[in-house]
Design a protein around this motif. Sequence first.
Motif, short mmCIF file in Angstrom:
data_model
loop_
_atom_site.label_atom_id
_atom_site.label_comp_id
_atom_site.label_asym_id
_atom_site.label_seq_id
_atom_site.Cartn_x
_atom_site.Cartn_y
_atom_site.Cartn_z
N ILE A 18 2.28 0.96 -7.63
CA ILE A 18 1.13 0.20 -8.09
C ILE A 18 0.73 -0.80 -7.01
CG2 ILE A 18 0.31 -1.50 -9.78
CD1 ILE A 18 2.07 -0.15 -11.84
N PRO A 19 -0.54 -0.74 -6.54
CA PRO A 19 -1.00 -1.72 -5.53
C PRO A 19 -1.03 -3.12 -6.11
CG PRO A 19 -2.82 -0.37 -6.32
CD PRO A 19 -1.58 0.23 -6.90
N LEU A 20 -0.81 -4.11 -5.26
CA LEU A 20 -0.67 -5.48 -5.73
C LEU A 20 -1.88 -6.37 -5.47
CD1 LEU A 20 3.07 -6.17 -4.88
CD2 LEU A 20 2.05 -5.67 -7.11
N ARG A 21 -2.77 -5.96 -4.58
CA ARG A 21 -3.96 -6.79 -4.35
C ARG A 21 -5.00 -6.00 -3.58
NH1 ARG A 21 -2.85 -11.15 0.51
NH2 ARG A 21 -2.09 -9.68 2.06
N GLY A 22 -6.26 -6.46 -3.70
CA GLY A 22 -7.35 -5.94 -2.91
C GLY A 22 -7.59 -4.46 -3.10
N ASN A 23 -8.08 -3.84 -2.05
CA ASN A 23 -8.35 -2.41 -2.04
C ASN A 23 -7.05 -1.62 -2.20
OD1 ASN A 23 -8.43 0.18 -0.15
ND2 ASN A 23 -10.48 -0.11 -1.03
N ALA A 24 -7.04 -0.71 -3.16
CA ALA A 24 -5.80 0.01 -3.46
C ALA A 24 -5.29 0.81 -2.28
CB ALA A 24 -6.01 0.92 -4.67
N GLU A 25 -6.18 1.50 -1.57
CA GLU A 25 -5.76 2.32 -0.44
C GLU A 25 -5.17 1.46 0.67
OE1 GLU A 25 -7.75 5.46 2.78
OE2 GLU A 25 -8.76 5.02 0.87
N GLU A 26 -5.82 0.33 0.94
CA GLU A 26 -5.31 -0.56 1.99
C GLU A 26 -3.97 -1.18 1.58
OE1 GLU A 26 -6.63 -4.53 4.56
OE2 GLU A 26 -7.91 -3.78 2.95
N ALA A 27 -3.87 -1.57 0.31
CA ALA A 27 -2.61 -2.15 -0.18
C ALA A 27 -1.46 -1.17 -0.02
CB ALA A 27 -2.76 -2.58 -1.63
N MET A 28 -1.69 0.10 -0.34
CA MET A 28 -0.64 1.09 -0.20
C MET A 28 -0.28 1.31 1.27
SD MET A 28 0.06 1.80 -3.31
CE MET A 28 1.04 3.27 -3.20
N ARG A 29 -1.31 1.31 2.13
CA ARG A 29 -1.06 1.51 3.57
C ARG A 29 -0.21 0.37 4.14
NH1 ARG A 29 -3.38 -0.55 7.84
NH2 ARG A 29 -5.10 -1.43 6.63
N LYS A 30 -0.43 -0.85 3.65
CA LYS A 30 0.29 -2.02 4.13
C LYS A 30 1.60 -2.25 3.39
CE LYS A 30 -2.27 -5.67 5.00
NZ LYS A 30 -3.27 -6.76 4.80
N GLY A 31 1.91 -1.38 2.43
CA GLY A 31 3.16 -1.53 1.70
C GLY A 31 3.13 -2.62 0.65
N GLU A 32 1.95 -3.06 0.24
CA GLU A 32 1.81 -4.13 -0.74
C GLU A 32 1.71 -3.51 -2.13
OE1 GLU A 32 -1.56 -6.35 0.61
OE2 GLU A 32 -0.51 -7.12 2.37
N CYS A 33 2.84 -3.05 -2.62
CA CYS A 33 2.85 -2.32 -3.89
C CYS A 33 4.21 -2.46 -4.56
CB CYS A 33 2.52 -0.85 -3.67
SG CYS A 33 3.72 0.00 -2.63
N MET A 34 4.23 -2.13 -5.85
CA MET A 34 5.47 -1.99 -6.59
C MET A 34 5.95 -0.56 -6.45
SD MET A 34 4.41 -4.06 -10.08
CE MET A 34 6.03 -3.92 -10.85
N LEU A 35 7.22 -0.37 -6.23
CA LEU A 35 7.78 0.98 -6.18
C LEU A 35 7.71 1.63 -7.56
CD1 LEU A 35 10.95 0.34 -3.98
CD2 LEU A 35 8.72 1.21 -3.24
N ALA A 36 7.77 2.95 -7.58
CA ALA A 36 7.78 3.67 -8.85
C ALA A 36 8.99 3.24 -9.69
CB ALA A 36 7.82 5.17 -8.60
N PRO A 37 8.85 3.18 -11.02
CA PRO A 37 9.95 2.69 -11.87
C PRO A 37 11.27 3.42 -11.66
CG PRO A 37 7.92 2.84 -13.14
CD PRO A 37 7.63 3.46 -11.80
N LYS A 38 11.23 4.74 -11.49
CA LYS A 38 12.49 5.48 -11.35
C LYS A 38 13.19 5.13 -10.05
CE LYS A 38 10.26 9.61 -9.41
NZ LYS A 38 9.82 10.99 -9.72
N VAL A 39 12.43 4.82 -8.99
CA VAL A 39 13.03 4.43 -7.71
C VAL A 39 13.67 3.05 -7.85
CG1 VAL A 39 12.58 3.92 -5.29
CG2 VAL A 39 11.46 5.86 -6.39
N GLU A 40 12.95 2.11 -8.47
CA GLU A 40 13.52 0.78 -8.71
C GLU A 40 14.81 0.88 -9.51
OE1 GLU A 40 9.41 -1.84 -9.00
OE2 GLU A 40 10.02 -0.63 -10.71
N ALA A 41 14.80 1.72 -10.54
CA ALA A 41 15.96 1.84 -11.42
C ALA A 41 17.16 2.42 -10.68
CB ALA A 41 15.61 2.72 -12.62
#
Length: 235
Positions: A64-87
């Motif tokens: 899940i992107p954390l701010r601004g443009n979703a594509e840019e947020a993902m490219r910059k690593g500004e996101c929450m990891l998927a729940p199964k990976v966190e777990a």
Amino acid sequence: MNFPLNSSADKSDALEQARYNMIEQQIRVWNVYDGQTLDVLGRVRREEFVPLAYRSLAFMDFEIPLRGNAEEAMRKGECMLAPKVEARLLQDLQLGPNDRVLEIGAGSGYMAALLAQMADQVVSLEIEPELAAMAQENLQRAGVRNASVRVGDGSGPIPDGPFDAILLSGSVASVPQELLALLRDGGRLAAIVGEDPMMRMTLVRRFGERFETTLPWDTMAPRLRNFPEPSGFRF
């Protein structure tokens, strides 16, 4: 047909059902069986760490992107990891109630909240001041008192060591050797290591001056910034 939720009780029931489905349909099937880990995932309210624009996606099986443009947020690593990976990361760290934990990449503060439920103290670094402030606010609002967020990227000096566990909440090209030096004897470092399209969760345990590495599972994750990358030259 979808019917509107017409009361706070209905909304609460729907959230709890979504949380239950996340745990049962995504997380358990990814070999997360530890009772304490599952209990923590059920208690910490993930939706409260998700930006309002994406709150309806809080329990979905993707980043899940954390701010601004979703594509840019993902490219910059500004996101929450998927729940199964966190777990799975949380389970594999095998935290104890007296552990001091370092997290690199606070993001929204959700992973720090999970870690804080199982450890004594959590220090989480976040390279972006705006995200660091958001993470700290989220933790305070959730009543988490044993986790703090600081602005930093993890690639420079960290004066708070040693730690019993270190978690990199994002991927790196190789295990940062300077972080291994911050582990106590018996400490563990968990990181997602490699390059697209193949990365491995890498768990390093310290035994005195010896380090033991295992690669228990494959996944993919956005990059943490400011860690070394391999040369782009090819011969």
